[in-house]
Design a protein around this motif. Structure first.
Motif, PDB file in Angstrom:
ATOM      1  N   GLY A   1       0.790  -1.233   0.000  1.00  0.00           N
ATOM      2  CA  GLY A   1       0.000   0.000   0.000  1.00  0.00           C
ATOM      3  C   GLY A   1       0.817   1.274   0.000  1.00  0.00           C
ATOM      4  O   GLY A   1       0.283   2.375   0.171  1.00  0.00           O
ATOM      5  N   THR A   2       2.126   1.148  -0.236  1.00  0.00           N
ATOM      6  CA  THR A   2       2.951   2.375  -0.200  1.00  0.00           C
ATOM      7  C   THR A   2       3.134   3.007  -1.576  1.00  0.00           C
ATOM      8  O   THR A   2       3.747   4.070  -1.732  1.00  0.00           O
ATOM      9  CB  THR A   2       4.344   2.068   0.388  1.00  0.00           C
ATOM     10  N   GLY A   3       2.605   2.375  -2.615  1.00  0.00           N
ATOM     11  CA  GLY A   3       2.616   3.039  -3.943  1.00  0.00           C
ATOM     12  C   GLY A   3       3.589   2.462  -4.933  1.00  0.00           C
ATOM     13  O   GLY A   3       4.018   3.152  -5.870  1.00  0.00           O
ATOM     14  N   LYS A   4       3.942   1.175  -4.827  1.00  0.00           N
ATOM     15  CA  LYS A   4       4.875   0.560  -5.796  1.00  0.00           C
ATOM     16  C   LYS A   4       4.206   0.481  -7.189  1.00  0.00           C
ATOM     17  O   LYS A   4       4.786   0.899  -8.190  1.00  0.00           O
ATOM     18  CB  LYS A   4       5.270  -0.861  -5.324  1.00  0.00           C
ATOM     19  N   THR A   5       2.995  -0.083  -7.174  1.00  0.00           N
ATOM     20  CA  THR A   5       2.278  -0.227  -8.462  1.00  0.00           C
ATOM     21  C   THR A   5       1.992   1.145  -9.055  1.00  0.00           C
ATOM     22  O   THR A   5       2.115   1.352 -10.278  1.00  0.00           O
ATOM     23  CB  THR A   5       0.967  -1.010  -8.238  1.00  0.00           C
ATOM     24  N   TYR A   6       1.620   2.070  -8.190  1.00  0.00           N
ATOM     25  CA  TYR A   6       1.351   3.431  -8.661  1.00  0.00           C
ATOM     26  C   TYR A   6       2.596   4.034  -9.306  1.00  0.00           C
ATOM     27  O   TYR A   6       2.537   4.684 -10.350  1.00  0.00           O
ATOM     28  CB  TYR A   6       0.905   4.294  -7.475  1.00  0.00           C
TER      29      TYR A   6
ATOM     30  N   ASN B   1      -4.807  -2.300   1.480  1.00  0.00           N
ATOM     31  CA  ASN B   1      -4.882  -1.809   0.089  1.00  0.00           C
ATOM     32  C   ASN B   1      -6.087  -2.443  -0.592  1.00  0.00           C
ATOM     33  O   ASN B   1      -6.229  -3.661  -0.607  1.00  0.00           O
ATOM     34  CB  ASN B   1      -3.595  -2.199  -0.648  1.00  0.00           C
TER      35      ASN B   1
ATOM     36  N   LEU C   1      -6.682  -2.588  -3.651  1.00  0.00           N
ATOM     37  CA  LEU C   1      -6.284  -3.287  -4.874  1.00  0.00           C
ATOM     38  C   LEU C   1      -4.839  -3.746  -4.709  1.00  0.00           C
ATOM     39  O   LEU C   1      -3.939  -3.316  -5.420  1.00  0.00           O
ATOM     40  CB  LEU C   1      -6.405  -2.307  -6.076  1.00  0.00           C
ATOM     41  N   SER C   2      -4.669  -4.607  -3.759  1.00  0.00           N
ATOM     42  CA  SER C   2      -3.315  -5.023  -3.409  1.00  0.00           C
ATOM     43  C   SER C   2      -2.805  -6.046  -4.409  1.00  0.00           C
ATOM     44  O   SER C   2      -3.501  -6.993  -4.772  1.00  0.00           O
ATOM     45  CB  SER C   2      -3.327  -5.636  -2.002  1.00  0.00           C
TER      46      SER C   2
ATOM     47  N   ALA D   1       5.444  -7.461  -5.149  1.00  0.00           N
ATOM     48  CA  ALA D   1       4.294  -7.426  -4.229  1.00  0.00           C
ATOM     49  C   ALA D   1       4.802  -6.879  -2.894  1.00  0.00           C
ATOM     50  O   ALA D   1       5.997  -6.980  -2.574  1.00  0.00           O
ATOM     51  CB  ALA D   1       3.731  -8.824  -4.070  1.00  0.00           C
ATOM     52  N   GLY D   2       3.937  -6.273  -2.143  1.00  0.00           N
ATOM     53  CA  GLY D   2       4.393  -5.624  -0.910  1.00  0.00           C
ATOM     54  C   GLY D   2       4.473  -6.602   0.249  1.00  0.00           C
ATOM     55  O   GLY D   2       3.636  -7.518   0.382  1.00  0.00           O
TER      56      GLY D   2
END
Ligand SMILES: Nc1ncnc2c1ncn2[C@@H]1O[C@H](COP(=O)(O)OP(=O)(O)OP(=O)(O)O)[C@@H](O)[C@H]1O
Length: 831
Positions: free
Chosen positions: A20-25, A136, A138-139, A170-171
């Motif tokens: 949820g820290t914004g890797k995918t973003y 998240n 959409l994790s 993945a987180g």
């Protein structure tokens, strides 16, 4: 990183951090395009694609993309069309691969634009394993690797390759905090395990341990080369600003700090010679085929029946594709044959056009011949006109001389006649004078001696004298009257004769001139018609040729375009198989075609220009215009001459008429005058006779009064004598006046004859000179003009070609026949 990639390095970018820290973003972001531009929220991967294609502009390169995910330690192809395709990892044993991994069965898609790459990314992302967790909505439940392979041609024979891995991990998650249960808990366990292995690998690399546990998870195996290998690697660490995530944040930062100490040894991939690449690929295909065959030989059919059926279907579909391609090739071949036929037809058409051109040239020559003929006719006409004008001039001179002679003769005759008449009148006057003296003498004698008898005798004599005088005067006056009538008639007759002669001469001259002009005008009109016809035919031939040229040009352009399209299709078809070899041959072929097309186009256009210029050649127009101008001038000259002749004829007729009128009025006046005098004389003689009778009778009775009466009689006779004398003087004076009038009329009649010289002979002489100085351009002069041009002589001798006429057409000139140069009027018109 993109620049390093294009230099031939393998590169990796991966995002690491708590869930949820914004890797995918960071890696993907918002991928939708607006008006062909990326969104401001777009992530690293779409931005990389756009930057890459921007830098590849104008370079010969190919870009391939693959997209895989590692979910629960299983590798899946996110670009595969068939559901969950599990991929296998192999060590790459190829020379120079340095033990890198090979993912078997992974689909690599060629991408020709950033949009196509983003589309692939979106398609794969939709298949990616995601789930909602407490941390998240959409994790991401898997690690993904988006790989971009770039092949760039650096020289004619070598190709540089580079690979960029864009990894979204993945987180790591605290299962308790994320609330993952069951499947999500298993997923979280797998994720944490793989990330743990990654941490241990990093630690081992930093500690420079002898053993690096790459093989403990597939993630570390996949990233083996990127961690401590020959790859340029960039790690993005994402952290949460929340107080509650402090522990994870510290852990992530510690992770990243340690990773910074890993020293990779990046190396540029060896540029692969094109031939080597091709031969290696061919070798690999061959090896694969051999392996397949060996596997089949060893183990029989090594597949399930479903796979077997699928394979059969695939073989069938490939067979169909093969047949379709075969048909396509056949169609292409027949198309090629068709094009060859069309090319031959075009060549034939060009040959026909050349023949047409030669024909047009022949027609031009014929036209030149016709012009030469016209020139000869024109020369003949000029000679004819000169001859006729000379004849007319000579006849006019004869006519003038004759007229002058007639008038002089007539004047001389009239003068002589008037002199005779005046002499006769003077003689009568003298006679009358003598008679008067005799009367006076007789009167003196009768007074003194034989008064009565002699008086009787005197009376008798007086009566006789009176009778004689009366008869003489009457006779003289009658003779004068007859002479006047005769003169008048003679004069009128001469004038009429003169007029008739002039009419005849004028009629003959008019007819001659008219017929000459008509002949010339007819010749000129015939020439005009012939020239117009020739020109029309030439224009038709030219428009046909231009049409055919245009059509040919269009056909060739269309053929070329089709050929290019076909070549492009063929190129695309064969490119994957024979690559640059076909490129070269295609380029050569295209160059050849382009060159041929340019030559044909330039030939056609120059031919068109030539024909255009031949048709619109100003010399034909000028020639026609000159012909027309000549015809117009001839017609003008003819009508001018006609009008002038009519005017002269009218003027002469008027002069004749006025002369006749003058003669008639003079005759009438003289007649009247003579009649008056005759009447007066007659009356006076009658009176005198009566008086004499009366006196005679009274004399017998009144002898005393005889003398008185005799004196009175004498006085009366004297008066009568003076009256007669006066009348005769008047007659003489009138005759003199008449003579002067006749001389004046004679002068007046001579004037128009002299004027004929100026009004007819001189214009005729001018006409003759002008016509002799006119000339029309001859075919010889036109041909001479053609010969004067550079390079024309040889071509005319050896057979004229349309290319040479092109030069001829580009230098329009107005050529006048050589003798024109001496005529300043024509010289001005030519200018
Ligand atoms: N810089 C940012 N600006 C705006 N929103 C962001 C930013 N970073 C992350 N977010 C938002 O935070 C949420 C979680 O982000 P994201 O899914 O990228 O995290 P993650 O690290 O990939 O999580 P996981 O490991 O669970 O997949 C998303 O809704 C995302 O839109």
């Amino acid at each position: 990183m993109v620049d390093e990639l294009l230099c031939g390095y393998n590169c990796t970018v991966f995002a690491y951090g708590q869930t949820g820290t914004g890797k995918t973003y960071t890696m993907f972001g918002k991928m939708t395009e607006e008006l062909g531009l990326l969104s401001d929220d777009a992530g690293i991967i779409p931005r990389t694609l756009y930057t890459l294609f921007d830098k590849l502009k104008g370079r010969d390169s190919t870009v391939k993309c693959s997209f895989i995910e590692l979910y629960n330690e299983a590798l899946c192809d996110l670009l595969s069309d068939e559901g969950d395709t599990k991929l296998q990892l192999f060590e790459n044993e190829r020379n120079g691969a340095n033990g890198s991994l090979l993912v078997k069965g992974m689909r690599e898609s060629y991408v020709d634009s950033p949009s196509a790459g983003v589309r692939l990314l979106e398609m794969g992302s939709r298949k990616r394993q995601v789930a909602a967790t407490r941390c998240n909505d959409l994790s991401s439940r898997s690690h993904t690797i988006f790989t971009i392979n770039v092949l760039t041609r650096t020289s004619e024979q070598s190709i540089t390759s580079g690979k960029l891995n864009l990894v979204d991990l993945a987180g790591s998650e605290n299962i308790q905090r994320s609330g993952a249960e069951n499947k999500r808990a298993v997923e979280a366990g797998q994720i944490n395990k793989s990330l743990l292995t990654l941490g241990r690998v990093i630690n081992a690399l930093v500690d420079k341990s002898s053993h690096v546990p790459y093989r403990e998870s597939k993630l570390t195996r996949l990233l083996q080369d990127s961690l401590g290998g020959q790859t340029k690697t960039c790690i993005i660490a994402t952290v949460s600003p929340c107080q509650s995530s402090q522990e994870e944040t510290v852990s992530t930062l510690d992770y990243a700090f340690r990773a910074k100490n890993i020293h990779n040894r990046p190396q540029i991939n060896t540029p692969v010679p094109k031939d080597t690449l091709l031969s290696e690929l061919a070798l690999e295909i061959e090896n694969l085929k051999r392996n397949l065959r060996a596997t089949r030989d060893r183990n029989g059919v090594y597949m399930t029946s479903d796979t077997h059926e699928e394979m059969l279907k695939e073989i069938e579909s490939r067979r169909i594709v093969n047949e379709e391609q075969k048909q396509c090739i056949e169609a292409l071949e027949s198309g090629l044959q068709h094009r060859t036929g069309e090319l031959l037809a075009v060549t034939r058409q060009l040959r026909d056009l050349d023949l047409d051109n030669k024909e047009a040239h022949l027609k031009l020559r014929q036209m030149n011949d016709a012009l030469n003929k016209a020139h000869n006719i024109w020369g003949g006409s000029i000679a004819e006109v000169s001859d006729i004008t000379e004849k007319v001039g000579a006849r006019m001179k004869d006519f003038q001389a004759h007229q002058t002679r007639l008038l002089r003769d007539f004047s001389a005759n009239l003068g002589r006649f008037l002199e005779n008449e005046m002499t006769a009148a003077q003689r009568n006057q003298t006679l009358l004078y003598d008679t008067l003296r005799a009367v006076e003498g007789a009167g003196e004698d009768s007074k003194t001696q034989l008064l009565k008898g002699e008086t009787e005798e005197a009376f008798h004599q007086l009566k006789q004298i009176s009778k004689t005088g009366r008869a003489t005067v009457s006779e003289a006056l009658n003779e004068l009257s007859h002479a006047i009538t005769r003169i008048s008639e003679g004069l009128e007759g001469e004038l009429l004769k003169c007029n008739d002669q002039f009419e005849m001469a004028y009629g003959a001259f008019d007819q001659d001139v008219q017929s000459t002009f008509q002949t010339i005008v007819k010749h000129v009109e015939e020439q005009n018609v012939e020239i117009s016809e020739l020109r029309h035919r030439l224009q038709n031939a030219n428009s046909r040729m231009i049409e055919m040229n245009h059509k040919t040009s269009l056909d060739v352009a269309r053929l070329l375009e089709e050929e290019r399209a076909n070549a492009e299709v063929e190129r695309n078809n064969f490119l994957s198989q024979i690559g640059a070899i076909y490129d070269l041959s295609s380029q050569q072929r295209w160059d050849r075609l382009q060159e041929n097309y340019n030559i044909i186009c330039s030939d056609i256009s120059s031919s068109g220009i030539l024909m255009e210029s031949l048709t619109t050649h100003s010399r034909i127009d000028e020639c026609i215009a000159r012909q027309k101008q000549l015809a117009k001038e001839l017609a003008d000259s003819s009508s001018y001459l006609k009008v002038r002749m009519w005017q002269d004829k009218e003027r002469l007729g008027k002069r004749h008429f006025s002369a006749r009128q003058a003669a008639v009025s003079a005759k009438k006046d003289l007649q009247q005058s003579v009649d008056n005098h005759k009447e007066t004389l007659h009356e006076q003689l009658e009176l005198w006779a009566r008086e004499l009778e009366k006196t005679q009778s009274q004399n017998k009775q009144l002898s005393d009064a005889y003398l008185g009466h005799l004196n009175t009689l004498e006085t009366t006779i004297k008066q009568s004598y003076s009256t007669v004398k006066d009348q005769l003087g008047m007659v003489l004076e009138n005759s003199g006046q008449f003579q002067k009038d006749m001389a004046r009329h004679s002068d007046a009649m001579e004037q128009p004859i002299e004027a004929l010289e100026k009004e007819i002979c001189e214009p005729l002489s001018h006409l003759r000179t002008n016509i002799q100085s006119y000339s029309i351009p001859t075919g010889a002069s036109l041909e001479q003009d053609a010969c004067d041009r550079p390079g024309a002589t040889q071509s005319n001798q050896e057979g004229t070609s349309h290319w040479e006429h092109d030069n001829l057409a580009k230098q329009p000139r107005v050529e006048i026949a050589s003798d024109d140069s001496e005529n300043p009027r024509l010289k001005r018109r030519r200018l």
